[in-house]
Design an enzyme around this catalytic site. Sequence first.
Site, PDB file in Angstrom:
ATOM      1  N   LYS A 148      56.101  72.213  32.830  1.00  0.00           N
ATOM      2  CA  LYS A 148      57.373  72.360  32.120  1.00  0.00           C
ATOM      3  C   LYS A 148      57.141  72.916  30.724  1.00  0.00           C
ATOM      4  CE  LYS A 148      61.113  69.448  32.272  1.00  0.00           C
ATOM      5  NZ  LYS A 148      61.716  68.110  32.179  1.00  0.00           N
ATOM      6  N   ILE A 149      57.905  73.938  30.404  1.00  0.00           N
ATOM      7  CA  ILE A 149      57.757  74.641  29.126  1.00  0.00           C
ATOM      8  C   ILE A 149      59.160  74.918  28.580  1.00  0.00           C
ATOM      9  CG2 ILE A 149      56.947  76.798  28.059  1.00  0.00           C
ATOM     10  CD1 ILE A 149      54.881  76.998  30.377  1.00  0.00           C
TER      11      ILE A 149
END
EC number: 2.2.1.2
Length: 316
Positions: A131-132
């Site tokens: 997740k970014i």
Amino acid sequence: MTQLDSLRSMTVVVADTGDIEAIKQYQPQDATTNPSLILSASALPQYAPLIDDAIAYAKTKSDCPRQQLVDAEDKLAVNIGLEILKIIPGRISTEVDARLSYDTQATIEKARKLIKLYNEAGIENHRILIKIASTWQGIRAAEVLEKEGINCNLTLLFSEAQARACAEAGVYLISPFVGRILDWHKANTGRQDYPAAEDPGVISVTQIYNYYKQHNYKTVVMGASFRNVDEIIELAGCDRLTISPTLLSHLQAREGELVRKLAFSGELKDRPQPLTESEFYWQHNSDPMAVAKLAEGICKFAEDQEKLEKMLLERL
């Protein structure tokens, strides 16, 4: 049939929690975590051994206190992910430190490290999403990682520019936020009552979903951040929806078949030229809600990461 079962027939249901007991109860396909959820999960007594293990691991890796802290928080996030993977058939989303959101290279390096920790524990890449935050720099990092076989979940997504840039970068999945968009509109327009079909967050996800299908982008759309069950019902048919245990329990307690709201059947269109960096910033910054919510979301995750560090420091 419960509404949850009905939803499952048209949308992949994902649990937005780090609470293993809640995941066991609702049997989602996938699960998503973030620094705030890791922080609250860490307070649960059954997680104490995972924290102890992360600290012991960090001490074997470095004598430097700062490095030990970084290693411990990475290992803890992965340890929680590993426990969740034992009880879901699909993927776990583990988030990169939000303080790296504007640093492409540091994000790439952190993602590789998290993947390596999972791989060392016997988990293959196809069960993990990194997740970014959907900053320009985060999207560029994801573009590199996807080419390395590391699938990404681009989060804190509030604008069409962010959604478009993610699809153009070949990102595996996006998490457009629903509830936080509604929060902003309630706080800034004076209007408090939004029926689900008029909910600005619901409208945003619907538009992104249709844009992706219309231009034949393969990027998965996973609606996130819900304030009520009606928002979820209005997005039935979305590729995936990540839902908190509280709202999963409401869906499970209610009987009835849901109507599919999202389904694209129109003509395909040619894709536009990819956004340049300047075009991305111009379009994204033209939306005051998206600017405010992206910055606020990154700061909140960073704040919770720092609280987690404080807790780990006391044990190191």
